[in-house]
Scaffold this motif. Structure first.
Motif, PDB file in Angstrom:
ATOM      1  N   ALA A 109      -0.873  75.678 -26.209  1.00 14.45           N
ATOM      2  CA  ALA A 109      -2.076  76.181 -25.011  1.00 14.45           C
ATOM      3  C   ALA A 109      -1.473  76.631 -23.819  1.00 14.45           C
ATOM      4  CB  ALA A 109      -3.008  75.002 -24.845  1.00 14.45           C
ATOM      5  N   LEU A 110      -0.486  75.810 -23.571  1.00 11.14           N
ATOM      6  CA  LEU A 110       0.246  76.443 -22.061  1.00 11.14           C
ATOM      7  C   LEU A 110       0.737  77.738 -22.260  1.00 11.14           C
ATOM      8  CD1 LEU A 110       1.621  72.945 -20.761  1.00 11.14           C
ATOM      9  CD2 LEU A 110       0.115  74.526 -19.442  1.00 11.14           C
ATOM     10  N   ALA A 111       1.475  78.169 -23.425  1.00  9.27           N
ATOM     11  CA  ALA A 111       2.109  79.345 -23.709  1.00  9.27           C
ATOM     12  C   ALA A 111       0.732  80.358 -23.701  1.00  9.27           C
ATOM     13  CB  ALA A 111       2.933  79.313 -24.801  1.00  9.27           C
ATOM     14  N   ALA A 112      -0.115  80.016 -24.397  1.00 11.78           N
ATOM     15  CA  ALA A 112      -1.295  80.907 -24.534  1.00 11.78           C
ATOM     16  C   ALA A 112      -2.134  81.363 -23.412  1.00 11.78           C
ATOM     17  CB  ALA A 112      -2.165  80.727 -25.569  1.00 11.78           C
ATOM     18  N   HIS A 113      -2.168  80.216 -22.384  1.00 11.75           N
ATOM     19  CA  HIS A 113      -3.185  80.218 -21.312  1.00 11.75           C
ATOM     20  C   HIS A 113      -2.425  79.646 -20.138  1.00 11.75           C
ATOM     21  CE1 HIS A 113      -6.425  81.428 -23.872  1.00 11.75           C
ATOM     22  NE2 HIS A 113      -5.906  80.553 -24.480  1.00 11.75           N
ATOM     23  N   PRO A 114      -1.473  80.640 -19.351  1.00 12.46           N
ATOM     24  CA  PRO A 114      -0.680  79.841 -18.241  1.00 12.46           C
ATOM     25  C   PRO A 114      -1.549  79.417 -17.002  1.00 12.46           C
ATOM     26  CG  PRO A 114       0.235  81.746 -19.207  1.00 12.46           C
ATOM     27  CD  PRO A 114      -0.950  81.846 -19.967  1.00 12.46           C
ATOM     28  N   VAL A 115      -2.965  80.380 -17.038  1.00 15.57           N
ATOM     29  CA  VAL A 115      -3.757  79.649 -16.161  1.00 15.57           C
ATOM     30  C   VAL A 115      -4.242  78.142 -15.923  1.00 15.57           C
ATOM     31  CG1 VAL A 115      -5.838  80.472 -17.278  1.00 15.57           C
ATOM     32  CG2 VAL A 115      -5.610  80.758 -14.604  1.00 15.57           C
ATOM     33  N   LEU A 116      -4.079  77.626 -17.143  1.00 11.17           N
ATOM     34  CA  LEU A 116      -4.457  76.247 -17.201  1.00 11.17           C
ATOM     35  C   LEU A 116      -3.423  75.141 -16.861  1.00 11.17           C
ATOM     36  CD1 LEU A 116      -6.137  76.402 -20.946  1.00 11.17           C
ATOM     37  CD2 LEU A 116      -7.312  76.515 -18.695  1.00 11.17           C
ATOM     38  N   ALA A 117      -2.252  75.773 -16.588  1.00 16.51           N
ATOM     39  CA  ALA A 117      -1.061  74.979 -16.105  1.00 16.51           C
ATOM     40  C   ALA A 117      -1.532  73.849 -15.400  1.00 16.51           C
ATOM     41  CB  ALA A 117      -0.052  75.670 -15.807  1.00 16.51           C
ATOM     42  N   PRO A 118      -1.902  74.004 -14.225  1.00 19.13           N
ATOM     43  CA  PRO A 118      -2.131  72.817 -13.342  1.00 19.13           C
ATOM     44  C   PRO A 118      -3.248  71.823 -13.661  1.00 19.13           C
ATOM     45  CG  PRO A 118      -2.764  75.206 -12.197  1.00 19.13           C
ATOM     46  CD  PRO A 118      -2.736  75.206 -13.650  1.00 19.13           C
ATOM     47  N   ARG A 119      -3.993  72.195 -14.641  1.00 21.95           N
ATOM     48  CA  ARG A 119      -4.921  71.178 -15.371  1.00 21.95           C
ATOM     49  C   ARG A 119      -4.178  70.514 -16.525  1.00 21.95           C
ATOM     50  NH1 ARG A 119     -10.873  72.708 -17.616  1.00 21.95           N
ATOM     51  NH2 ARG A 119     -11.237  70.463 -18.232  1.00 21.95           N
ATOM     52  N   LEU A 120      -3.448  71.191 -17.355  1.00 21.25           N
ATOM     53  CA  LEU A 120      -2.695  70.694 -18.543  1.00 21.25           C
ATOM     54  C   LEU A 120      -1.521  69.992 -18.382  1.00 21.25           C
ATOM     55  CD1 LEU A 120      -3.395  73.332 -21.142  1.00 21.25           C
ATOM     56  CD2 LEU A 120      -4.922  71.341 -20.809  1.00 21.25           C
ATOM     57  N   ASN A 121      -0.561  70.314 -17.193  1.00 22.66           N
ATOM     58  CA  ASN A 121       0.642  69.876 -17.103  1.00 22.66           C
ATOM     59  C   ASN A 121       0.756  68.163 -17.016  1.00 22.66           C
ATOM     60  OD1 ASN A 121       2.421  72.062 -17.635  1.00 22.66           O
ATOM     61  ND2 ASN A 121       2.312  72.641 -15.565  1.00 22.66           N
ATOM     62  N   PRO A 122      -0.043  67.791 -16.029  1.00 24.62           N
ATOM     63  CA  PRO A 122      -0.285  66.240 -15.931  1.00 24.62           C
ATOM     64  C   PRO A 122      -0.448  65.430 -17.338  1.00 24.62           C
ATOM     65  CG  PRO A 122      -1.584  67.367 -14.155  1.00 24.62           C
ATOM     66  CD  PRO A 122      -1.248  68.410 -14.887  1.00 24.62           C
ATOM     67  N   LEU A 123      -1.270  66.028 -18.000  1.00 22.15           N
ATOM     68  CA  LEU A 123      -1.782  65.559 -19.215  1.00 22.15           C
ATOM     69  C   LEU A 123      -0.640  65.681 -20.251  1.00 22.15           C
ATOM     70  CD1 LEU A 123      -5.498  66.953 -19.723  1.00 22.15           C
ATOM     71  CD2 LEU A 123      -4.667  64.417 -18.641  1.00 22.15           C
ATOM     72  N   ARG A 124      -0.007  66.829 -20.298  1.00 21.16           N
ATOM     73  CA  ARG A 124       1.144  66.957 -21.149  1.00 21.16           C
ATOM     74  C   ARG A 124       2.368  65.927 -20.759  1.00 21.16           C
ATOM     75  NH1 ARG A 124       5.914  68.582 -21.884  1.00 21.16           N
ATOM     76  NH2 ARG A 124       6.663  69.585 -23.647  1.00 21.16           N
ATOM     77  N   ARG A 125       2.501  65.980 -19.700  1.00 25.55           N
ATOM     78  CA  ARG A 125       3.619  64.948 -19.153  1.00 25.55           C
ATOM     79  C   ARG A 125       3.341  63.339 -19.692  1.00 25.55           C
ATOM     80  NH1 ARG A 125       3.686  68.088 -14.414  1.00 25.55           N
ATOM     81  NH2 ARG A 125       2.063  66.584 -13.415  1.00 25.55           N
ATOM     82  N   ALA A 126       1.949  63.073 -19.569  1.00 21.72           N
ATOM     83  CA  ALA A 126       1.531  61.835 -20.314  1.00 21.72           C
ATOM     84  C   ALA A 126       1.948  61.772 -21.699  1.00 21.72           C
ATOM     85  CB  ALA A 126       0.150  61.344 -19.985  1.00 21.72           C
ATOM     86  N   VAL A 127       1.671  62.704 -22.420  1.00 23.73           N
ATOM     87  CA  VAL A 127       1.608  62.825 -23.781  1.00 23.73           C
ATOM     88  C   VAL A 127       3.158  62.815 -24.063  1.00 23.73           C
ATOM     89  CG1 VAL A 127       1.326  63.990 -25.885  1.00 23.73           C
ATOM     90  CG2 VAL A 127      -0.411  64.013 -24.275  1.00 23.73           C
ATOM     91  N   ALA A 128       4.127  63.474 -23.396  1.00 31.13           N
ATOM     92  CA  ALA A 128       5.332  63.368 -23.448  1.00 31.13           C
ATOM     93  C   ALA A 128       5.985  61.907 -23.309  1.00 31.13           C
ATOM     94  CB  ALA A 128       6.292  64.480 -22.503  1.00 31.13           C
TER      95      ALA A 128
END
Length: 196
Positions: free
Chosen positions: A70-89
């Protein structure tokens, strides 16, 4: 003492040592000791936990793969997705910590299990760095639809962790419950929470 006397003494000592070692092993005709019921149960529990950990980590890695796509397809979503992705990692790493090495037979059993995640391709490392995936995850071209897909993946993973609580040992069950609750919160934040 003469050389012959020393040799005789060494030979006698070696023979005594060999006799002592032979006494430590069972005679060739005897069967090896059978494990007790408690030992067999402990081994069964360890195998079950290893398979459970494998399923949980595989589900978390599949979710991490979806975030990366999702981040690769929609870099504009990075501010919203990065914190959630870090939690999943972090969840992926925590779910795999303390686990025993899983044999290929256990791996096959775990992936064939009906409670195994639909995504069985561990393509992202627990450290959070994406790795090459054999089959790329498809992401919707619309950012809103991509968020809804991620929310659905979070719900699926959360439900899988919740279902695993029934067979998990107490310590691991607490971790699974925490990760499942976090996944439900992520799903909310990806959909309804965004509209608030």
């Amino acid at each position: 003492m003469t050389t012959t006397g020393r040799r005789a003494l060494l030979v006698a000592g070696a023979a005594a040592g060999a006799s002592a070692l032979a006494g430590c092993t069972s005679p060739s005709g005897e069967q090896p000791r059978r494990p007790s019921a408690a030992e067999l149960e402990a081994e069964r529990v360890a195998r079950t936990e290893a398979a459970l950990r494998l399923r949980s980590v595989t589900a978390a890695r599949g979710l991490l793969e979806r975030y990366d796509a999702a981040l690769a397809a929609h870099p504009v979503l990075a501010p919203r997705l990065n914190p959630l992705r870090r939690a999943v990692a972090a969840h992926t790493k925590a779910l795999g910590e303390g686990g025993t090495t899983v044999s290929p037979a256990t791996t096959a059993t775990a992936s064939a299990s009906p409670s195994a995640s639909a995504s069985t391709s561990p393509s992202a490392s627990a450290s959070g760095k994406p790795t090459a995936s054999p089959t790329p995850v498809r992401v919707a071209t619309d950012p809103g639809a991509a968020l809804r897909e991620l929310a659905a993946a979070e719900r699926t993973a959360s439900e899988g962790h919740t279902a695993a609580l029934l067979t998990a040992p107490p310590e691991y069950a607490r971790l699974l419950a925490s990760v499942a609750a976090s996944g439900a919160a992520h799903a909310y934040l990806l959909t309804e929470g965004a509209q608030a």
